[in-house]
Design an enzyme around this catalytic site. Structure first.
Site, PDB file in Angstrom:
ATOM      1  N   HIS A   1       1.285  -3.108   3.608  1.00 31.67           N
ATOM      2  CA  HIS A   1      -0.033  -3.505   4.100  1.00 31.67           C
ATOM      3  C   HIS A   1      -0.062  -3.498   5.622  1.00 31.67           C
ATOM      4  O   HIS A   1       0.976  -3.524   6.293  1.00 31.67           O
ATOM      5  CB  HIS A   1      -0.377  -4.916   3.597  1.00 31.67           C
ATOM      6  CG  HIS A   1       0.527  -5.983   4.139  1.00 31.67           C
ATOM      7  ND1 HIS A   1       1.813  -6.164   3.691  1.00 31.67           N
ATOM      8  CD2 HIS A   1       0.333  -6.927   5.115  1.00 31.67           C
ATOM      9  CE1 HIS A   1       2.379  -7.165   4.347  1.00 31.67           C
ATOM     10  NE2 HIS A   1       1.505  -7.636   5.224  1.00 31.67           N
TER      11      HIS A   1
ATOM     12  N   HIS B   1       3.610  -2.588   6.853  1.00 32.78           N
ATOM     13  CA  HIS B   1       4.911  -3.212   6.615  1.00 32.78           C
ATOM     14  C   HIS B   1       4.948  -3.887   5.255  1.00 32.78           C
ATOM     15  O   HIS B   1       3.916  -4.081   4.608  1.00 32.78           O
ATOM     16  CB  HIS B   1       5.254  -4.203   7.728  1.00 32.78           C
ATOM     17  CG  HIS B   1       4.293  -5.340   7.874  1.00 32.78           C
ATOM     18  ND1 HIS B   1       3.087  -5.215   8.527  1.00 32.78           N
ATOM     19  CD2 HIS B   1       4.356  -6.629   7.445  1.00 32.78           C
ATOM     20  CE1 HIS B   1       2.450  -6.373   8.505  1.00 32.78           C
ATOM     21  NE2 HIS B   1       3.194  -7.248   7.836  1.00 32.78           N
TER      22      HIS B   1
ATOM     23  N   ARG C   1       4.221 -16.983  12.144  1.00 32.88           N
ATOM     24  CA  ARG C   1       3.540 -15.766  12.625  1.00 32.88           C
ATOM     25  C   ARG C   1       2.328 -16.099  13.475  1.00 32.88           C
ATOM     26  O   ARG C   1       1.468 -16.881  13.066  1.00 32.88           O
ATOM     27  CB  ARG C   1       3.093 -14.902  11.445  1.00 32.88           C
ATOM     28  CG  ARG C   1       2.609 -13.502  11.872  1.00 32.88           C
ATOM     29  CD  ARG C   1       2.030 -12.742  10.706  1.00 32.88           C
ATOM     30  NE  ARG C   1       0.631 -13.107  10.453  1.00 32.88           N
ATOM     31  CZ  ARG C   1      -0.023 -12.818   9.329  1.00 32.88           C
ATOM     32  NH1 ARG C   1       0.597 -12.198   8.339  1.00 32.88           N
ATOM     33  NH2 ARG C   1      -1.290 -13.163   9.187  1.00 32.88           N
TER      34      ARG C   1
ATOM     35  N   ASP D   1      -1.714  -5.957   8.507  1.00 30.26           N
ATOM     36  CA  ASP D   1      -2.190  -7.336   8.539  1.00 30.26           C
ATOM     37  C   ASP D   1      -3.697  -7.423   8.765  1.00 30.26           C
ATOM     38  O   ASP D   1      -4.248  -6.791   9.672  1.00 30.26           O
ATOM     39  CB  ASP D   1      -1.483  -8.126   9.640  1.00 30.26           C
ATOM     40  CG  ASP D   1      -0.107  -8.594   9.205  1.00 30.26           C
ATOM     41  OD1 ASP D   1       0.177  -8.612   7.993  1.00 30.26           O
ATOM     42  OD2 ASP D   1       0.706  -8.960  10.089  1.00 30.26           O
TER      43      ASP D   1
END
Length: 305
Positions: free
Chosen positions: A107, A257, A273, A109
């Site tokens: 995907h 990723h 994150r 983000d």
């Protein structure tokens, strides 16, 4: 003067950055060098950086505005810093966290929002003894190695991105899933995009795509499977084996990723994150109706296209 050193880690992506203490304010010369390396290598690894949430946020802000995580359930955010999404397989409030199995399919983000992230910075706080790796794919190379005929097909083509296609979402707390769906109706993005800083073309692809506008189910799934298989070919991929204290920063505008489930799930894996807000809205919301139903969703897209 810093002792900044940049060492490539992979052919397609990845470089290690050493010689800096990210707990300290960043000099403008170093900020420029890091940004240049980021654009060149796509994924930067800063090892041995034991950052507090405040320090991670301060460093991230050198590279753009931070996403406010309006697309995420509040319980998945750091209790004192909503700029930080906590990715953990530990229980929260006696239940599996809302991020315990995040990132398990390829995907980009926040592609299920109107403004996919510019980039992200992920700090490793705890990791299992073995595994828990993350892989990134270079979507410039994926696009540039397609045949001219396929590249021509992709010009102007749009894809439907759907939050319900996050792998393992059905295993999460139903209330959290309902909240994610409410916050994130289906959205349409171009399949080919142009990087706003480098001017290079890349794919916006992955496994959270429902189908392509103007195509049947069969056509969509055949093309999507081909593109995803091609884009994540080993020659386009950098695989990172985490150490506690690693900070990894990636360019979300030209990569996708996946977080691998290649570890003992009883062992803790905790990551913090920060996401950089996308420069502009590239997508458009279509409808909340038909979520989870590909045919209904593509019908809805056609109605508003």
């Amino acid at each position: 003067m810093s002792n900044l050193n940049i060492r490539p880690l992979g052919f397609a992506a990845g470089a290690e950055v050493t010689g800096l203490d990210l707990c300290q304010p960043l000099a403008e010369a170093d900020r420029g060098a890091i940004n240049d390396a980021w654009l060149r290598h796509l994924v930067l690894v800063f090892p041995g950086q034991d950052l507090t949430p405040e320090q991670q946020i301060a460093f991230a802000r050198n590279f753009g505005e931070l996403d406010d995580h309006a697309s995420q359930a509040p319980s998945t955010l750091h209790p004192e810093h909503r700029e930080i999404l906590v990715l953990t397989n530990k229980q929260v409030g006696g239940k599996p966290s809302g991020t315990h199995n995040s990132g398990r399919n390829w995907h980009t983000d926040l592609s299920y929002t109107e403004r996919p992230a510019k980039g992200a910075l992920l700090s490793c706080k705890e990791k299992p003894p073995v595994g828990g790796d993350t892989m990134w794919a270079n979507l410039y190379l994926a696009y540039e190695t397609l045949s001219p005929a396929i590249r021509a097909l992709l010009e102007g083509l749009e894809a439907v991105h759907d939050v319900t296609l996050i792998k393992g979402i059905e295993q999460r707390d139903p209330a959290l899933v309902a909240d994610m769906k409410r916050r994130n109706p289906a959205v349409v993005h171009p399949v080919m995009r142009v990087h706003p800083e480098t001017g290079r073309k890349s794919l916006l692809i992955g496994q959270r795509i429902r189908g392509f506008v103007g195509m049947s189910d069969e056509e969509s799934q055949s093309l999507l499977s081909m593109l995803n298989t091609h884009a994540t070919s080993p020659e386009f991929v950098y695989r990172h084996r985490w150490s506690v204290g690693d900070l990894v920063m990636w360019d979300n505008r030209c990569t996708c990723h996946v977080a691998l489930a290649d570890f003992d799930q009883t062992k803790p894996r905790v990551m913090h994150r920060c996401s950089l807000e996308g420069e502009q809205k590239t997508g458009r919301i279509i409808t909340a109706a038909g979520m989870g139903d590909r045919a209904s969703m593509l019908q809805a897209v056609a109605a508003v296209s």
